[in-house]
Design a protein around this motif. Sequence first.
Motif, PDB file in Angstrom:
ATOM      1  N   ALA A  86     -12.056  53.080 -28.914  1.00  0.00           N
ATOM      2  CA  ALA A  86     -12.634  54.349 -28.476  1.00  0.00           C
ATOM      3  C   ALA A  86     -13.653  54.890 -29.456  1.00  0.00           C
ATOM      4  CB  ALA A  86     -11.523  55.375 -28.263  1.00  0.00           C
ATOM      5  N   ASN A  87     -13.453  54.635 -30.760  1.00  0.00           N
ATOM      6  CA  ASN A  87     -14.293  55.264 -31.781  1.00  0.00           C
ATOM      7  C   ASN A  87     -15.323  54.309 -32.362  1.00  0.00           C
ATOM      8  OD1 ASN A  87     -14.979  56.201 -34.658  1.00  0.00           O
ATOM      9  ND2 ASN A  87     -13.906  57.983 -33.850  1.00  0.00           N
ATOM     10  N   ASP A  88     -14.893  53.133 -32.767  1.00  0.00           N
ATOM     11  CA  ASP A  88     -15.730  52.283 -33.615  1.00  0.00           C
ATOM     12  C   ASP A  88     -16.647  51.357 -32.837  1.00  0.00           C
ATOM     13  OD1 ASP A  88     -16.382  51.994 -36.236  1.00  0.00           O
ATOM     14  OD2 ASP A  88     -15.042  50.325 -36.615  1.00  0.00           O
ATOM     15  N   VAL A  89     -16.275  50.967 -31.628  1.00  0.00           N
ATOM     16  CA  VAL A  89     -17.081  50.004 -30.880  1.00  0.00           C
ATOM     17  C   VAL A  89     -18.398  50.624 -30.422  1.00  0.00           C
ATOM     18  CG1 VAL A  89     -17.064  48.411 -28.905  1.00  0.00           C
ATOM     19  CG2 VAL A  89     -14.989  48.796 -30.201  1.00  0.00           C
ATOM     20  N   ALA A  90     -18.475  51.957 -30.445  1.00  0.00           N
ATOM     21  CA  ALA A  90     -19.733  52.622 -30.089  1.00  0.00           C
ATOM     22  C   ALA A  90     -20.882  52.158 -30.968  1.00  0.00           C
ATOM     23  CB  ALA A  90     -19.566  54.138 -30.212  1.00  0.00           C
ATOM     24  N   ASN A  91     -20.570  51.745 -32.192  1.00  0.00           N
ATOM     25  CA  ASN A  91     -21.629  51.286 -33.097  1.00  0.00           C
ATOM     26  C   ASN A  91     -22.257  49.985 -32.635  1.00  0.00           C
ATOM     27  OD1 ASN A  91     -20.835  53.429 -34.910  1.00  0.00           O
ATOM     28  ND2 ASN A  91     -19.100  52.154 -35.460  1.00  0.00           N
ATOM     29  N   PRO A  95     -26.693  51.657 -29.784  1.00  0.00           N
ATOM     30  CA  PRO A  95     -28.157  51.553 -29.860  1.00  0.00           C
ATOM     31  C   PRO A  95     -28.789  51.004 -28.592  1.00  0.00           C
ATOM     32  CG  PRO A  95     -27.179  50.824 -31.919  1.00  0.00           C
ATOM     33  CD  PRO A  95     -26.049  51.041 -30.961  1.00  0.00           C
ATOM     34  N   ALA A  96     -28.177  49.996 -27.969  1.00  0.00           N
ATOM     35  CA  ALA A  96     -28.740  49.428 -26.747  1.00  0.00           C
ATOM     36  C   ALA A  96     -28.707  50.431 -25.603  1.00  0.00           C
ATOM     37  CB  ALA A  96     -27.979  48.162 -26.359  1.00  0.00           C
ATOM     38  N   VAL A  97     -27.611  51.200 -25.504  1.00  0.00           N
ATOM     39  CA  VAL A  97     -27.524  52.222 -24.466  1.00  0.00           C
ATOM     40  C   VAL A  97     -28.504  53.354 -24.752  1.00  0.00           C
ATOM     41  CG1 VAL A  97     -26.005  53.904 -23.358  1.00  0.00           C
ATOM     42  CG2 VAL A  97     -25.133  51.635 -23.937  1.00  0.00           C
ATOM     43  N   GLY A  98     -28.605  53.763 -26.028  1.00  0.00           N
ATOM     44  CA  GLY A  98     -29.536  54.820 -26.382  1.00  0.00           C
ATOM     45  C   GLY A  98     -30.983  54.450 -26.134  1.00  0.00           C
ATOM     46  N   LEU A 104     -24.625  51.788 -19.338  1.00  0.00           N
ATOM     47  CA  LEU A 104     -23.350  51.992 -20.009  1.00  0.00           C
ATOM     48  C   LEU A 104     -22.290  51.025 -19.485  1.00  0.00           C
ATOM     49  CD1 LEU A 104     -21.608  53.645 -21.944  1.00  0.00           C
ATOM     50  CD2 LEU A 104     -21.200  55.269 -20.092  1.00  0.00           C
ATOM     51  N   THR A 105     -22.270  50.773 -18.191  1.00  0.00           N
ATOM     52  CA  THR A 105     -21.291  49.845 -17.621  1.00  0.00           C
ATOM     53  C   THR A 105     -21.484  48.432 -18.151  1.00  0.00           C
ATOM     54  OG1 THR A 105     -21.167  51.177 -15.603  1.00  0.00           O
ATOM     55  CG2 THR A 105     -20.357  48.910 -15.483  1.00  0.00           C
ATOM     56  N   THR A 106     -22.728  47.982 -18.189  1.00  0.00           N
ATOM     57  CA  THR A 106     -23.022  46.648 -18.728  1.00  0.00           C
ATOM     58  C   THR A 106     -22.618  46.559 -20.192  1.00  0.00           C
ATOM     59  OG1 THR A 106     -24.876  46.419 -17.192  1.00  0.00           O
ATOM     60  CG2 THR A 106     -24.831  44.948 -19.096  1.00  0.00           C
ATOM     61  N   ALA A 107     -22.894  47.617 -20.949  1.00  0.00           N
ATOM     62  CA  ALA A 107     -22.535  47.622 -22.362  1.00  0.00           C
ATOM     63  C   ALA A 107     -21.033  47.535 -22.555  1.00  0.00           C
ATOM     64  CB  ALA A 107     -23.083  48.886 -23.022  1.00  0.00           C
ATOM     65  N   LEU A 108     -20.265  48.239 -21.743  1.00  0.00           N
ATOM     66  CA  LEU A 108     -18.811  48.201 -21.859  1.00  0.00           C
ATOM     67  C   LEU A 108     -18.264  46.812 -21.575  1.00  0.00           C
ATOM     68  CD1 LEU A 108     -17.878  51.575 -20.111  1.00  0.00           C
ATOM     69  CD2 LEU A 108     -17.749  51.066 -22.555  1.00  0.00           C
ATOM     70  N   ILE A 109     -18.753  46.173 -20.515  1.00  0.00           N
ATOM     71  CA  ILE A 109     -18.284  44.827 -20.171  1.00  0.00           C
ATOM     72  C   ILE A 109     -18.668  43.827 -21.256  1.00  0.00           C
ATOM     73  CG2 ILE A 109     -18.512  42.953 -18.495  1.00  0.00           C
ATOM     74  CD1 ILE A 109     -18.973  45.087 -16.343  1.00  0.00           C
ATOM     75  N   ILE A 387     -20.286  56.316 -27.643  1.00  0.00           N
ATOM     76  CA  ILE A 387     -21.462  55.470 -27.442  1.00  0.00           C
ATOM     77  C   ILE A 387     -22.708  56.333 -27.319  1.00  0.00           C
ATOM     78  CG2 ILE A 387     -22.604  53.961 -25.760  1.00  0.00           C
ATOM     79  CD1 ILE A 387     -19.941  52.604 -25.300  1.00  0.00           C
ATOM     80  N   ARG A 388     -22.600  57.420 -26.599  1.00  0.00           N
ATOM     81  CA  ARG A 388     -23.746  58.325 -26.443  1.00  0.00           C
ATOM     82  C   ARG A 388     -24.079  59.019 -27.760  1.00  0.00           C
ATOM     83  NH1 ARG A 388     -20.626  59.432 -21.664  1.00  0.00           N
ATOM     84  NH2 ARG A 388     -21.609  58.504 -19.821  1.00  0.00           N
ATOM     85  N   VAL A 389     -23.064  59.348 -28.558  1.00  0.00           N
ATOM     86  CA  VAL A 389     -23.323  60.009 -29.843  1.00  0.00           C
ATOM     87  C   VAL A 389     -24.122  59.100 -30.759  1.00  0.00           C
ATOM     88  CG1 VAL A 389     -22.227  60.894 -31.938  1.00  0.00           C
ATOM     89  CG2 VAL A 389     -21.307  61.508 -29.705  1.00  0.00           C
ATOM     90  N   VAL A 390     -23.680  57.853 -30.909  1.00  0.00           N
ATOM     91  CA  VAL A 390     -24.350  56.928 -31.823  1.00  0.00           C
ATOM     92  C   VAL A 390     -25.726  56.535 -31.305  1.00  0.00           C
ATOM     93  CG1 VAL A 390     -24.207  54.629 -32.861  1.00  0.00           C
ATOM     94  CG2 VAL A 390     -22.173  56.066 -32.727  1.00  0.00           C
ATOM     95  N   GLY A 391     -25.852  56.366 -29.992  1.00  0.00           N
ATOM     96  CA  GLY A 391     -27.098  55.846 -29.446  1.00  0.00           C
ATOM     97  C   GLY A 391     -28.195  56.876 -29.238  1.00  0.00           C
ATOM     98  N   GLN A 392     -27.855  58.169 -29.215  1.00  0.00           N
ATOM     99  CA  GLN A 392     -28.855  59.148 -28.815  1.00  0.00           C
ATOM    100  C   GLN A 392     -29.040  60.312 -29.773  1.00  0.00           C
ATOM    101  OE1 GLN A 392     -27.502  60.363 -24.927  1.00  0.00           O
ATOM    102  NE2 GLN A 392     -27.918  58.368 -23.996  1.00  0.00           N
TER     103      GLN A 392
END
Length: 509
Positions: A86-91, A95-98, A104-109, A387-392
Amino acid sequence: MQNPQSNHQKRYKGPALDKDLDKISFVEGAAESLGRRLIGPGLGVVFMALCAVVAAFHVPAWSLSDTLVLAAAAAVGAYMAMNIGANDVANNVGPAVGARAITLTTALILAAFFESAGALLVGDDVLETVSSGIILPAHQVNSAVFTTAMIAALVAAALWINMATLIGAPVSTTHSVIGGVVGAGIAAGGWGAVNWSTMAAIAASWVASPVLGALVAASFLAFIRYMILDREDRLQAARFWLPVLIGLLVGAFTAYLTIKGLDRLLAVPHGFVFVTAPLLGGAAWLFTIPLIARQSAGFDNRRQSIRGLFTGPLMVAAALLSFAHGANDVANAVGPVAAIVNVQLAHTDTVAQAMETEPVTTVPLWVSAIGAFGISLGLMLFGPRLIRVVGQRITKLNPVRAFCVSLAAAITVLIASGLGLPVSSTYIAVGAVFGVGFFREWSWRRRQGEGASRLFNRSIRNREAHNSRLLVRRTYLLTIMTAWMVTVPISATIAAIVFELLRLVLGLS
């Protein structure tokens, strides 16, 4: 003559019924919304229970209490793994989502698949560091006390990461779990129970990793700007250099996988890497040359068009980083569980005797699986927010900048995992994001000159407007650095408190 009372009843019958219907609809909507919010935690509880059952039946226990302890450790490890997801994989994919290169769905998969693969294939070395390298085996710590300390460390780290996720702060899960191990170890056996030489090496990697990530990311961005974006014929330069970058990426990934991954499946001589890495890297280079040429057919020579070519390489880099993160951070979730398993298998009085009887050589696959699938589940259920926090929110990213961040973070994490050092992927990835942002500021001021820079600063009337014009948001830098500084002492303190409570409840001496 019509009764006035009947008129009054007719007048309010409709509105009263509407109000009742509105109340019923509101309650139904609230219940449905609450049900949706409880799906994630419910699935998490089911996963924790399943991990407890698997642990209870995979390790022979000498008593019912041993079985319950092992099941509890597996459940807490699963909880920790979901918090990491939940926390660390956003890194990895933020960036790709941002940069809006992938959804976001593609990034999660993408992240879930490669996280699991990295944890299952390459996670052993770092697991050994966390499970047996921080607490000294030579220190005569009672096995029951050691097991309780490991559970306390997991509980403390998971609680802190959960709190950080709720407030939207990307903290270091590695910091959290190692701080928990240190705090519980000190509470269990005193200051001498901690392997301070190992801690010193790990602490040095904490300092070096964000700086290295920033420098590598800035270097990649400088290279791409100079060799591609600032060229007169940008399209031709991109057709030449993009396949080269992809070939280098595939070659480095092949080298790492050959050395660190295939040893779980078959014996591979280390000299074999000098054949496989150049071969597959060269094949990727040759294969992508016509692909880039075909993709860029009809493109104009503008920078915006060139940036679109980086979407594919960015996905490759994000996948590589997810693989590296799974290999490195699975230790944070189940490293203490692996230590408990070895102590249980040895069935000795002290940790030193347990390590002599059952040395940590290969971590059981089911232990790695708890971390791998737990990280993926936590990512799918609770990861989109960070993911949104890190990417945007740190700096504005496009596909080129996001590619530099992902590639730099992937290379740094892979090197650290190969050395067996549990570095923080949060430090590396966030450092790379800041490195890209500060390089953009530096290059802008260099192009404009000092006079233009002073004019730019004078044209801004107040500090808030000045900060809004900066390419890197300093407030996020301060917030993240503060979170990094308090993570270790907070997790260590929580672990010490949890350990003392468990020791009081269990009646340990």
